[in-house]
Design an enzyme around this catalytic site. Structure first.
Site, short mmCIF file in Angstrom:
data_model
loop_
_atom_site.label_atom_id
_atom_site.label_comp_id
_atom_site.label_asym_id
_atom_site.label_seq_id
_atom_site.Cartn_x
_atom_site.Cartn_y
_atom_site.Cartn_z
N TYR A 1 0.71 -3.99 12.21
CA TYR A 1 0.60 -2.56 11.90
C TYR A 1 1.37 -1.71 12.90
O TYR A 1 2.06 -0.75 12.52
CB TYR A 1 -0.88 -2.14 11.81
CG TYR A 1 -1.52 -2.71 10.57
CD1 TYR A 1 -1.78 -4.08 10.49
CD2 TYR A 1 -1.81 -1.94 9.48
CE1 TYR A 1 -2.33 -4.63 9.35
CE2 TYR A 1 -2.37 -2.48 8.33
CZ TYR A 1 -2.63 -3.83 8.27
OH TYR A 1 -3.16 -4.37 7.13
N HIS B 1 0.83 -1.21 0.00
CA HIS B 1 0.00 0.00 0.00
C HIS B 1 0.86 1.26 0.00
O HIS B 1 0.52 2.26 0.63
CB HIS B 1 -0.95 0.04 1.20
CG HIS B 1 -1.95 -1.08 1.22
ND1 HIS B 1 -3.22 -0.96 0.72
CD2 HIS B 1 -1.86 -2.35 1.68
CE1 HIS B 1 -3.88 -2.09 0.88
NE2 HIS B 1 -3.08 -2.97 1.45
N ASN C 1 -10.27 -2.78 2.61
CA ASN C 1 -9.97 -2.80 1.18
C ASN C 1 -11.24 -2.56 0.38
O ASN C 1 -12.33 -2.55 0.95
CB ASN C 1 -9.39 -4.16 0.78
CG ASN C 1 -7.89 -4.29 1.11
OD1 ASN C 1 -7.20 -3.29 1.33
ND2 ASN C 1 -7.40 -5.51 1.14
FE1 HDE Z 1 -2.44 -4.74 5.49
N1 HDE Z 1 -0.61 -3.94 5.96
N2 HDE Z 1 -1.79 -6.55 6.11
N3 HDE Z 1 -4.19 -5.62 4.91
N4 HDE Z 1 -3.08 -2.99 4.85
C1 HDE Z 1 -0.25 -2.66 5.78
O1 HDE Z 1 0.83 -1.35 7.38
C2 HDE Z 1 -0.69 -6.77 6.86
C3 HDE Z 1 -4.54 -6.92 5.04
C4 HDE Z 1 -4.34 -2.68 4.45
O2 HDE Z 1 -3.18 3.56 4.01
C5 HDE Z 1 1.07 -2.33 6.40
O3 HDE Z 1 1.18 0.84 7.76
C6 HDE Z 1 -0.63 -8.14 7.27
C7 HDE Z 1 -5.94 -7.10 4.85
C8 HDE Z 1 -4.42 -1.29 4.08
O4 HDE Z 1 -1.56 3.42 5.47
C9 HDE Z 1 1.47 -3.65 7.07
C10 HDE Z 1 -1.74 -8.74 6.73
C11 HDE Z 1 -6.43 -5.85 4.58
C12 HDE Z 1 -3.14 -0.77 4.30
C13 HDE Z 1 0.32 -4.56 6.72
C14 HDE Z 1 -2.46 -7.73 6.01
C15 HDE Z 1 -5.33 -4.95 4.62
C16 HDE Z 1 -2.33 -1.86 4.79
C17 HDE Z 1 2.06 -1.71 5.48
C18 HDE Z 1 -2.15 -10.19 6.82
C19 HDE Z 1 -7.88 -5.46 4.25
C20 HDE Z 1 -2.66 0.64 4.03
C21 HDE Z 1 2.19 -0.26 5.92
C22 HDE Z 1 -2.15 -10.73 8.13
C23 HDE Z 1 -8.82 -5.74 5.31
C24 HDE Z 1 -2.94 1.54 5.20
C25 HDE Z 1 1.36 -0.15 7.09
C26 HDE Z 1 -2.53 2.96 4.87
C27 HDE Z 1 -1.01 -1.72 5.16
C28 HDE Z 1 0.26 -5.81 7.16
C29 HDE Z 1 -3.64 -8.03 5.27
C30 HDE Z 1 -5.50 -3.54 4.36
C31 HDE Z 1 2.83 -4.21 6.67
C32 HDE Z 1 0.46 -8.75 8.11
C33 HDE Z 1 -6.74 -8.42 4.96
C34 HDE Z 1 -5.63 -0.54 3.56
O5 HDE Z 1 1.54 -3.52 8.45
#
Ligand code: HDE
Length: 730
Positions: A382, A95, A168
């Site tokens: 996060y 993202h 999402n």
């Molecule tokens: Fe994320 N995800 N994600 N994700 N995600 C990040 O956090 C992560 C997942 C989502 O505009 C990171 O600050 C893991 C699902 C959005 O700043 C990180 C897993 C969904 C955004 C991270 C998921 C999301 C992130 C990268 C699986 C939808 C952007 C930078 C266990 C429900 C937020 C950050 C923004 C961002 C980890 C799966 C949505 C690395 C470990 C499911 C919208 O922490």
């Protein structure tokens, strides 16, 4: 009793009490005010060093002799360059590319029956929000329009602390367990040996991984659908994905899935258009969001809740903890409980959009987690990721991340601490400071984890109730219109044709697509030079969490999954749409004005496009030009209008470009309108059928007469069924 010390901003020495005692009813200005002490001082126009020393010469560095070496003594040069050298922070692992806006959320009626969350209880309160939209795979400088999931992350600055709904634009995810997330992301990101391709899932490692990880099947269907190509962030649904809990004041809990429903409906780009935009207008979605807000066409969504209890959860043929499953709206209706409006652009991309830190662990009283294994892992990830992105444990003090309600605890020190904590005590209990700050009881509003019963054997295990990977992929496919099916087939064919290894292509077709729909699998196979696969063996009925077994809903459809269903792809609202008015010498100035006015009345914008920026000698007066045909491509518009009076196509300046412009709009199924014989002739010469004046989104006639019909066609978004559109331009 000891006085509570005043916390101060380290650089301005202004009290850091901006959050305390804020007027609840004016939340947008509340967040703006919370940021105020950190803004550069507006009246101070003197150029200074960071230490405040006035600078006399910012053009020349200090050197020994006019043509001599620059001196190390030049602390002004060194400070400026040093700061510049450190201006970047690590981009988000996923993202990375995003755009954001401020706004507010307001609940229609109190939801106190199901949750004690204050921001969902008082319809008089507007809760400030900051919302960041993003693509997932590309780096920060990538384009806005690749085929990808979009992030939809909302930070609610409530009076009980920040609540982050980090969702999402698709309701399901690729994997079921957080431990697979690094594998998935490594597979979808550019390949590690050559960092190719940028922001694209069309490559071997992604398809290798997903064809070996069939739990991704359902989400891959969404990724190959038009949902992955949003026309506008304001035209996307949002989903919390996981099942959460709502908990009321009596400590009763219900399950909930969070939805955002766009007021403008869900609408998408054409794949060819999306690819061209990536080169010609890579900021397409970002600019659209920015301009909508600057023009007062504020993007709006309704918050929807799907609420259900244990008995219903038990009756579903899938596990509500499995993030690869959605709950069809036909099974549990979505209740719309409030509205979110985005009405202010950030002042500083870096300070706000780049530094905002969303954490799924940011919860408020009245909302709880479930045991979804993906959510559990996210709750760790996060917070952890912010530590390296934002440089330490005090990222909550960065203005965009600060709550607007008071906050205090014994956490002190650490890199980049801004607050100047006064007093001797940073521990609890204490007797030296009246035992402040004091924990709040649950009855008085303190956060409580829902006391769900947990027992089990400690094991690395995936529940058997997570083992059905195809029923909902089939449900999705079966729910699509013919047009959407055609687009999905095209998307799989495109992506697999980019996969170099034939064994990966074959595995996707046989192990994934053939299990979903044999027709889809065969069509894709033919497009990538492989034989049609054999019919797969029957799926076994999946095990249920409660041990019971239930047949999957393979043959069913969920009409509300189709964005061509007018309930999802709302038609008729053209707010913020952009229409190209193509002009050349002789164009009727009155037609241009008539159409511009009609579009403006409907909330859209007509922009005049000429061969150059010079005003055009129109019939009835000069016509000012907004953009040239080369700087604003056809793909940047929703529709095209040709006024009367221009010379025949061949005689127009830049005729080739003009033909391409119109032809592309036709190919991308956009509404076209032409007034007068010469304009209609331009269309006819391109092979565009205008005979009945209104077919397939093509409207001809006098400007004043056709504007309403043209607007109606734009309101349908696209004439996807337009015959022969793939053969234009010639
Ligand atoms: Fe994320 N995800 N994600 N994700 N995600 C990040 O956090 C992560 C997942 C989502 O505009 C990171 O600050 C893991 C699902 C959005 O700043 C990180 C897993 C969904 C955004 C991270 C998921 C999301 C992130 C990268 C699986 C939808 C952007 C930078 C266990 C429900 C937020 C950050 C923004 C961002 C980890 C799966 C949505 C690395 C470990 C499911 C919208 O922490």
């Amino acid at each position: 009793m000891a006085k509570t010390p005043t916390k101060r901003n380290a650089s301005t020495n202004a009290p850091l009490k901006s959050s305390a005692g804020r007027h609840v009813k004016e939340p947008v200005s509340a967040k703006a005010a919370a940021l105020a002490p950190f803004r550069a001082l507006p009246n101070d126009k003197t150029l200074t060093t960071n230490g405040g020393v006035p600078i006399a010469d910012d053009e020349n560095s200090l050197r020994a002799g006019e043509r001599g070496p620059t001196l190390l003594e030049d602390f002004i040069l060194r400070e400026k360059i040093t700061h510049f050298d450190h201006e970047r922070i690590p981009e988000r692992v996923v993202h990375a590319r995003g755009a954001a806006a401020h706004g507010y959320f307001q609940v229609y009626e109190s939801q106190s029956a199901v949750t004690r969350a204050a921001f969902l209880n008082d319809p008089n309160v507007q809760t400030p929000v900051f919302v960041r939209f993003s693509t997932v795979g590309g780096s920060r400088g990538s384009a806005d329009t690749p085929r990808d999931v979009r992030g939809f992350a909302v930070k609610f600055y409530t009076q009980e602390g920040n609540f982050d709904l980090v969702g999402n634009n698709m309701p399901v995810f690729f994997i079921q367990d957080a431990i697979k997330f690094p594998d998935f992301v490594h597979a979808v990101k550019p390949e590690p040996h050559n960092e190719i391709p940028q922001a694209s899932s069309a490559h071997d490692t992604l398809w290798d991984f997903v064809s070996l990880t069939l739990e991704s099947s359902h989400t891959m269907m969404w990724l190959m659908s038009d949902r992955a190509l949003p026309r506008s962030y304001a035209m996307m649904e949002g989903f919390g994905v996981h099942t959460f809990r709502l908990i009321n004041a009596d400590n009763e809990a219900r399950y909930v899935k969070f939805h955002w429903k766009p007021v403008l409906g869900v609408h998408s780009l054409d794949w060819d258009e999306a690819q061209k935009l990536a080169g010609k207008e890579p900021d397409f979605n970002r600019r659209d969001l920015y301009e909508r807000i600057e023009n007062g066409q504020f993007p709006q969504w309704e918050l929807g809740l799907q609420i259900f209890g244990d008995a219903e959860a038990d009756s579903f043929d899938f596990d509500i903890l499995d993030p690869t499953k959605l709950i069809p709206e036909e099974l549990v209706p979505v209740t719309r409980v409030g509205k979110m409006v985005l009405n202010r652009n950030p002042d500083s991309y870096f300070a706000e959009t780049e530094q905002v830190a969303f954490c799924t662990s940011h919860l408020v009283p009245g909302i709880g987690f479930t045991n979804d294994p993906l959510l559990q892992g996210r709750n760790f990830s996060y917070l952890d990721t912010q530590l390296s992105r934002l440089g330490g444990p005090n990222f909550h003090e960065i203005p965009i991340n600060r709550p607007v309600c008071p906050f205090s605890n014994g956490q002190r020190d650490g890199l980049h601490r801004m607050t100047i904590d006064a007093g001797e005590t940073s521990y609890s209990p204490n007797s030296l400071d009246g035992n402040f700050p004091i924990a709040k009881s649950v009855e008085a509003g303190g956060f409580a984890t829902y006391p769900a019963r947990v027992d089990g054997v400690m094991r690395r295990v995936r529940s058997a109730s997570f083992s059905d990977h195809f029923s909902q992929a089939k449900l999705f496919w079966n729910s699509m219109s013919d047009t959407e099916k055609e687009h999905i087939t095209g998307a799989f064919s495109f992506e697999l044709a980019k996969v170099k290894r034939v064994e990966i292509r074959r595995r996707v077709i046989e192990k994934m697509l053939a299990q979903i729909d044999l027709g889809l699998a065969s069509a894709v196979a033919a497009n990538v030079g492989l034989p049609a696969p054999a019919a797969p063996a029957q799926n076994g009925a999946p095990a249920k969490a409660n041990g019971k077994s239930k047949a999957p809903a393979a043959a069913l459809t969920s009409p509300l999954l189709s964005q061509l269903n007018p309930q999802i792809g709302v038609i008729g609202n053209i707010t913020g749409r952009k229409v190209a008015i193509l002009v050349a010498d002789g164009a009727a100035a009155a037609d241009v004005e008539t159409m511009k006015d009609a579009l403006a009345d409907a909330g859209a914008e007509g922009l005049v496009i000429g061969a150059t920026l010079a005003p055009v000698a129109g019939e009835g007066g000069q016509i000012a030009v907004d953009h040239t045909i080369l700087t604003m491509p056809s793909v940047a518009f929703d529709a095209v209008y040709l006024p009367s009076g221009m010379a025949p196509a061949a005689a127009l300046p830049g005729a080739g470009e003009l033909r391409n412009f119109i032809g592309e709009a036709y190919k991308h199924a956009k509404a076209l309108a032409a007034s007068g014989d010469s304009a209609a002739d331009i269309l006819t010469k391109l092979g565009i059928e205008t005979a009945d004046g209104h077919a397939n989104g093509v409207v001809t006639g006098e400007a004043a007469e056709i504007s309403a019909r043209f607007i109606e066609e734009i309101g349908k978004h696209r004439a996807w069924s337009r015959v022969g559109r793939m053969t234009v331009p010639r």
